[in-house]
Design an enzyme around this catalytic site. Structure first.
Site, PDB file in Angstrom:
ATOM      1  N   GLY A  11       0.687  -1.150  -0.056  1.00  0.00           N
ATOM      2  CA  GLY A  11       0.037   0.157   0.127  1.00  0.00           C
ATOM      3  C   GLY A  11       0.844   1.066  -0.182  1.00  0.00           C
ATOM      4  N   ARG A  15      -2.751   8.490   2.606  1.00  0.00           N
ATOM      5  CA  ARG A  15      -3.369   9.270   3.498  1.00  0.00           C
ATOM      6  C   ARG A  15      -2.709   9.643   4.971  1.00  0.00           C
ATOM      7  NH1 ARG A  15      -8.937   6.312   4.508  1.00  0.00           N
ATOM      8  NH2 ARG A  15      -8.004   4.794   2.771  1.00  0.00           N
ATOM      9  N   GLN A  73       6.243  -6.027  -5.242  1.00  0.00           N
ATOM     10  CA  GLN A  73       5.237  -5.826  -6.256  1.00  0.00           C
ATOM     11  C   GLN A  73       5.339  -4.787  -7.106  1.00  0.00           C
ATOM     12  OE1 GLN A  73       1.576  -5.558  -4.577  1.00  0.00           O
ATOM     13  NE2 GLN A  73       0.233  -6.140  -6.448  1.00  0.00           N
ATOM     14  N   GLU A 155     -17.285  -6.577  -3.648  1.00  0.00           N
ATOM     15  CA  GLU A 155     -16.634  -5.283  -3.273  1.00  0.00           C
ATOM     16  C   GLU A 155     -17.754  -4.430  -3.160  1.00  0.00           C
ATOM     17  OE1 GLU A 155     -13.261  -4.880  -2.212  1.00  0.00           O
ATOM     18  OE2 GLU A 155     -13.963  -7.126  -1.972  1.00  0.00           O
ATOM     19  N   ASN A 229      -5.020   3.486   7.911  1.00  0.00           N
ATOM     20  CA  ASN A 229      -4.742   4.366   6.751  1.00  0.00           C
ATOM     21  C   ASN A 229      -4.539   5.648   6.903  1.00  0.00           C
ATOM     22  OD1 ASN A 229      -5.573   1.985   4.847  1.00  0.00           O
ATOM     23  ND2 ASN A 229      -7.382   2.287   5.969  1.00  0.00           N
ATOM     24  N   ASN A 387      35.186  13.508  30.589  1.00  0.00           N
ATOM     25  CA  ASN A 387      35.669  12.461  29.841  1.00  0.00           C
ATOM     26  C   ASN A 387      35.992  12.665  28.234  1.00  0.00           C
ATOM     27  OD1 ASN A 387      32.809  13.053  29.209  1.00  0.00           O
ATOM     28  ND2 ASN A 387      32.360  10.974  28.587  1.00  0.00           N
ATOM     29  N   TYR A 388      35.712  14.122  27.987  1.00  0.00           N
ATOM     30  CA  TYR A 388      36.008  14.354  26.592  1.00  0.00           C
ATOM     31  C   TYR A 388      36.976  15.703  26.528  1.00  0.00           C
ATOM     32  CZ  TYR A 388      34.230  15.456  21.665  1.00  0.00           C
ATOM     33  OH  TYR A 388      34.370  15.670  20.206  1.00  0.00           O
TER      34      TYR A 388
END
Ligand code: UD1
Ligand code: MG
Length: 460
Positions: A11, A15, A73, A155, A229, A387-388
């Protein structure tokens, strides 16, 4: 019973109005497409094949991570076409084949198992999962013969006004088929219908025309079939899943002050007598032991928590918290944090990639990074492991029973030995031997009577 699952996920999801494919959007931290894949597995699927749209790299990556095969597909010509493409690419032509949708995340494994068992046990050519939604608009309608057996699916777009009104039982879109019959007939589906698509629903008529039997199973809980959707439907599905997870946890002995305000991912485990306070989010592979209080306002992602812990306003990820630890309010535990038994991390404290030993305390306003800390340590307020150095990270090692004075800066790499003490406001740049005091600050100056003289001066 073993079967193959096909998850249709090509799909476009227009939307959703998103830069991402529809099925990568998450529900309780898990992408949409992962839900049917995992439900199918839980129902006994041996093989899961996902049909994705052209170039849906994000979807493909998720499917592959979950061990599902991916078939693209290239052209989206309908559900019948999607199934045909999947069977042709994989060569599947036997066994039981269950069809699911990538955007229908709430289908329960039990429902999938019921459908596949119906086909296998009763020796049917197919079975359709049906539903009776309050508003059937848009769904395919189930047409029955005189013996109440399913004859076809029409349908909505192809149904007459009378059929739309009379036929209330709808096609959920989930089916189980005898793989041999499906492979033999799916190529016979045509696209002579209102939408010009290859409808998988036409399989029912094709099977019946061959004199084969098709069954149907009515889903008990129609929310299982909720399709996503839009963002509104994503929120709706999330709400349904939130309720499902929370009801299961409460049934297992977890207290929630307000279950509407507690969000727990599907893979999270929570022990008995643990209380989850409002605005608590437990996500990913998090597990919380028995007798804890988590929240309010806490978010744990991929965190293991032991028993009897109290985590208030704590944000943590990829961390381990042992029994009896207390955290917060406003504690931030970044990946690699390990708080050992009975440790305490207090207010406005950040810990990263560090071990805090048994019973050690970092109670206020501190940063501890890349540090191994022994047991029984107390870190005074506002202390920091530096530490950096601007290009690389360095480690700090703190022994057992160390007392770090408030506002100590520990410039890494640096080691502070067992039982050592640092004076408040010291900047520690050199190793401190065990049992020593390290203090780095100027001596205090006392100017007697200064305040009075100062007041007179400023009054003029
Ligand atoms: C479908 C059914 C309908 C049923 C409804 C339930 C058909 C013809 N109709 O209608 O009977 O009531 O589901 O939700 O099957 N997909 C692909 N490739 C395609 C087409 C679709 O992968 O070429 C995927 C979609 O991503 C989606 C699913 O299949 O996940 C369903 O497709 P959709 O077009 O939404 O079918 P519906 O019109 O809802
Ligand atoms: Mg459609």
């Amino acid at each position: 019973m073993a079967f193959t699952a096909l998850v249709l996920a090509a799909g476009e999801g227009t939307r959703m109005k998103s830069a991402h494919s529809k099925t990568v959007h998450p529900i309780l931290g898990k992408p949409l497409v992962a839900w049917p894949i995992e439900a199918a597995r839980a129902a006994g699927a041996e093989r899961v094949v996902c049909v994705s749209g052209a170039g849906a790299a994000e979807v493909n990556a998720i499917c592959e991570r979950l061990g599902a095969e991916v078939v693209e597909q290239a052209e989206r010509l309908g559900t019948g076409h999607a199934v045909r493409v999947a069977l042709e690419a994989t060569g599947i032509d036997s066994g039981c084949v269950v069809v699911l949708y990538g955007d229908t995340p709430l289908v329960r494994p039990e429902t999938i198992a019921r459908l596949s068992e119906k086909v296998t046990v009763e020796g049917l050519a197919g079975a359709v999962l049906t539903m009776e939604p309050p508003d059937p608009t848009g769904y395919g309608r189930i047409v029955l013969d005189a013996e109440d057996r399913i004859l076809a699916i029409i349908e909505h777009a192809d149904a007459t006004l009378e059929q739309r009104e009379l036929l209330r039982e709808c096609n959920s879109g989930v089916y189980a088929f005898d793989g041999a019959a499906l492979a033999r007939l799916v190529g016979k589906i045509e696209r002579s219908n209102a939408q010009g698509e290859y409808y998988l629903t036409d399989m029912i008529e094709l099977l019946r025309a061959e004199g084969l039997s098709v069954g149907r199973v009515l889903v008990d809980d129609p929310t299982e079939m909720l399709g996503v959707n839009s963002r509104a439907q994503l929120a709706e599905a999330t709400k349904v899943m939130q309720r499902r997870v929370n009801e299961r946890l409460m049934a297992d002995g977890v207290t929630m002050l307000d279950p509407d305000l507690v969000w727990v991912g599907p893979d999270v485990r929570v022990g008995r007598d643990t209380e989850l306070w409002p605005l608590t989010f437990l996500m990913g592979q998090t597990s919380v032991g028995a007798g804890c209080v988590i929240g309010p306002n806490s978010r744990l992602t991929d965190v293991t928590v032991g028993e009897g812990c109290r985590l208030e306003e704590t944000v943590a990820s990829e961390s381990v918290i042992e029994d009896g630890v207390t955290c917060g309010p406003r504690a931030y535990l970044r990946p690699g944090t390990h708080l050992m038994r009975g440790a305490h991390v207090g207010t406005s404290v950040e810990i990263k990639n560090s071990v805090i030993g048994e019973g050690s305390k970092v109670p206020h306003l501190s940063y501890i990074g890349d540090t191994s800390m022994g047991s029984g340590v107390n870190v005074g307020a506002a202390s920091v492991t530096c530490n950096y150095d601007g290009s690389a990270k360095h480690r700090t090692t703190i022994g057992n029973d160390v007392f770090i004075g408030s506002d100590t800066m520990m410039v890494a790499p640096v080691t502070i030995g067992d039982g050592a003490i640092t004076g408040a406001a010291s900047c520690i740049t050199k190793d401190v031997p065990a049992g020593a005091l390290a203090i780095e600050r100027s001596r205090q100056v006392i100017v007697e009577g200064y305040a009075e003289r100062h007041a007179k001066k400023t009054a003029r």
